[in-house]
Design a protein around this motif. Sequence first.
Motif, PDB file in Angstrom:
ATOM      1  N   THR A 445       0.822  -1.221   0.000  1.00 13.63           N
ATOM      2  CA  THR A 445       0.000   0.000   0.000  1.00 13.63           C
ATOM      3  C   THR A 445       0.848   1.259   0.000  1.00 13.63           C
ATOM      4  O   THR A 445       0.312   2.368  -0.044  1.00 13.63           O
ATOM      5  CB  THR A 445      -0.926   0.021   1.237  1.00 13.63           C
ATOM      6  OG1 THR A 445      -0.118  -0.034   2.424  1.00 13.63           O
ATOM      7  CG2 THR A 445      -1.882  -1.159   1.219  1.00 13.63           C
ATOM      8  N   GLY A 446       2.180   1.094   0.070  1.00 11.66           N
ATOM      9  CA  GLY A 446       3.063   2.253   0.000  1.00 11.66           C
ATOM     10  C   GLY A 446       3.056   3.117   1.246  1.00 11.66           C
ATOM     11  O   GLY A 446       3.393   4.309   1.189  1.00 11.66           O
ATOM     12  N   GLN A 447       2.673   2.548   2.378  1.00 11.77           N
ATOM     13  CA  GLN A 447       2.612   3.323   3.610  1.00 11.77           C
ATOM     14  C   GLN A 447       3.861   3.115   4.461  1.00 11.77           C
ATOM     15  O   GLN A 447       4.458   2.047   4.446  1.00 11.77           O
ATOM     16  CB  GLN A 447       1.383   2.935   4.448  1.00 11.77           C
ATOM     17  CG  GLN A 447       0.057   3.236   3.790  1.00 11.77           C
ATOM     18  CD  GLN A 447      -1.090   3.075   4.755  1.00 11.77           C
ATOM     19  OE1 GLN A 447      -1.524   4.033   5.393  1.00 11.77           O
ATOM     20  NE2 GLN A 447      -1.571   1.842   4.885  1.00 11.77           N
ATOM     21  N   THR A 448       4.234   4.146   5.184  1.00 13.20           N
ATOM     22  CA  THR A 448       5.293   4.052   6.188  1.00 13.20           C
ATOM     23  C   THR A 448       4.771   4.622   7.491  1.00 13.20           C
ATOM     24  O   THR A 448       3.782   5.370   7.514  1.00 13.20           O
ATOM     25  CB  THR A 448       6.547   4.844   5.766  1.00 13.20           C
ATOM     26  OG1 THR A 448       6.182   6.231   5.538  1.00 13.20           O
ATOM     27  CG2 THR A 448       7.157   4.264   4.493  1.00 13.20           C
ATOM     28  N   TYR A 449       5.432   4.274   8.577  1.00 16.69           N
ATOM     29  CA  TYR A 449       4.953   4.730   9.877  1.00 16.69           C
ATOM     30  C   TYR A 449       5.167   6.227  10.028  1.00 16.69           C
ATOM     31  O   TYR A 449       6.239   6.767   9.717  1.00 16.69           O
ATOM     32  CB  TYR A 449       5.658   3.993  11.017  1.00 16.69           C
ATOM     33  CG  TYR A 449       5.128   4.390  12.381  1.00 16.69           C
ATOM     34  CD1 TYR A 449       3.945   3.857  12.856  1.00 16.69           C
ATOM     35  CD2 TYR A 449       5.792   5.346  13.158  1.00 16.69           C
ATOM     36  CE1 TYR A 449       3.423   4.231  14.073  1.00 16.69           C
ATOM     37  CE2 TYR A 449       5.282   5.731  14.385  1.00 16.69           C
ATOM     38  CZ  TYR A 449       4.098   5.178  14.842  1.00 16.69           C
ATOM     39  OH  TYR A 449       3.584   5.576  16.044  1.00 16.69           O
ATOM     40  N   ILE A 450       4.140   6.919  10.563  1.00 15.83           N
ATOM     41  CA  ILE A 450       4.188   8.355  10.824  1.00 15.83           C
ATOM     42  C   ILE A 450       3.829   8.581  12.279  1.00 15.83           C
ATOM     43  O   ILE A 450       2.828   8.035  12.762  1.00 15.83           O
ATOM     44  CB  ILE A 450       3.189   9.122   9.930  1.00 15.83           C
ATOM     45  CG1 ILE A 450       3.462   8.830   8.450  1.00 15.83           C
ATOM     46  CG2 ILE A 450       3.243  10.617  10.205  1.00 15.83           C
ATOM     47  CD1 ILE A 450       2.400   9.390   7.520  1.00 15.83           C
ATOM     48  N   PRO A 451       4.594   9.371  13.023  1.00 11.93           N
ATOM     49  CA  PRO A 451       4.242   9.687  14.418  1.00 11.93           C
ATOM     50  C   PRO A 451       2.843  10.294  14.490  1.00 11.93           C
ATOM     51  O   PRO A 451       2.406  11.006  13.568  1.00 11.93           O
ATOM     52  CB  PRO A 451       5.314  10.684  14.842  1.00 11.93           C
ATOM     53  CG  PRO A 451       6.469  10.380  13.951  1.00 11.93           C
ATOM     54  CD  PRO A 451       5.871   9.979  12.641  1.00 11.93           C
ATOM     55  N   LEU A 452       2.149  10.039  15.551  1.00 12.36           N
ATOM     56  CA  LEU A 452       0.758  10.467  15.695  1.00 12.36           C
ATOM     57  C   LEU A 452       0.586  11.967  15.466  1.00 12.36           C
ATOM     58  O   LEU A 452      -0.336  12.403  14.778  1.00 12.36           O
ATOM     59  CB  LEU A 452       0.241  10.079  17.089  1.00 12.36           C
ATOM     60  CG  LEU A 452      -1.210  10.441  17.395  1.00 12.36           C
ATOM     61  CD1 LEU A 452      -2.154   9.779  16.387  1.00 12.36           C
ATOM     62  CD2 LEU A 452      -1.575  10.034  18.816  1.00 12.36           C
TER      63      LEU A 452
END
Length: 463
Positions: A445-452
């Motif tokens: 899905t092309g997502q990476t973790y992002i801080p809240l």
Amino acid sequence: MERLINESASSTTVSELCAEYRANNQITKDEYELYHVKRGLRNRDGTGVMAGLTHVCNVHGYLISDGVKIPDSGRLTYRSMNVVDIINGCRAEGRFGFEEVVWLLIFGKLPDERQYNRICQLLYENRELPEYFPEDVIMKNPSRDVMNKLARAVLTLYSYDDDPDDLSLENNMRQSISLIARMPAIMTYAYQVKRRHYDKQTMFFHPFEPQHKTAEAILNALREDRQFTHEEAQLLDLCMVLHAEHGGGNNSTFTTRVLSSAQTDIYSTIAAAIGSLKGFRHGGANHKVRQMMTDIMQNVQHWDSDDEVENYLERILRREVGDKSGLIYGIGHAIYTLSDPRAVELKKQARSLAAKTGYADQFALYERIERLAPDAFHKVTGNEKVVCANVDFYSGLVYEMLGIPEDLYTPMFAVSRISGWCAHRIEELTTGGRIIRPAYRALPTGQTYIPLKDRHYDAKSVL
């Protein structure tokens, strides 16, 4: 669920949650094609993916020649024996067949006279539920759906077993005979309690009689006056024989084998199989057939008119009438093409009873729909697939003629099919050897973790 969510967060609704899910979870048919995924464990031609081996049963509905699927007359064999031969043999000798089939499916050979009498005696001796089980488990927790109660009661029997997790052949044999014997009692108790609690009718409980075979025991439990004819009991027995087994690939039996391969207990396994059978794409289809037929009988004025009946079938397929599903329930099968031998046998035996019980006109309508449905299907869908009536098409009518309430159409299927489930469970435990684990491909899905604190979504996003 919506009430509970609104209590904890008044601005959040179930519809908004569903919209959020749909926005982020899509898998297209093109993606399935791209990765050559065999959806439903089906090959492109509709045949099943080979997932295991079994001695228990074979379902034949077509031939493969040079890679082409060729329609053929249906055959159902238990341990390589044609089920029609089993039925004819039992009838010729004046015997009920279900008990014989239980022995055949589990042990692999037809019982001799001593073994036949022994399995009949064993099923009677194990039919009663544990002391206070009906009061504590069934009567105190009534269910609108008897299939739900069957699953819950089977799962609860784990607590009444002194050694529920022992996976030895000896222990599973003991448990299997016990569960096969007890299923009719659970079903009939659950139905009586449902009648009393939800339908506000009188419930009654009759003792089991030692001379009764399983089909007779069920009729004895369901009829207030305990009266039934030998012909009626034989017809119910026929239904049970035909529903007893249908190969390792059907959904509920595959469920049984998947759970057994994980080496869980028999109660968890059979409860899961019951949950599978409840589905309208599986055993619950007989209930859908009955609903469809009620709708047709109410809306087709002349049941003897091919034109009127076919016209209404075409409207069903176009999603204009009925439940708007576009399905003629009871027509078509994953394996059978030219014929389903179970439907053929049910229709053959039900014809005489229909004439005696005032169902001749309904029976004729069923036959007319069976004859006209394939042409209506081809005309509306453009699909040239060969379709026939399956067992669910006639089983509901047979049950109705026998006075079996609609609440029990699918439970009767489960009471019969548990014999096949147990045979497959034992075979999986003794010969399988590996946990069943097919593969699923993860789509990127092309997502990476992002801080809240850095997650800023489009204002149009739901929630």
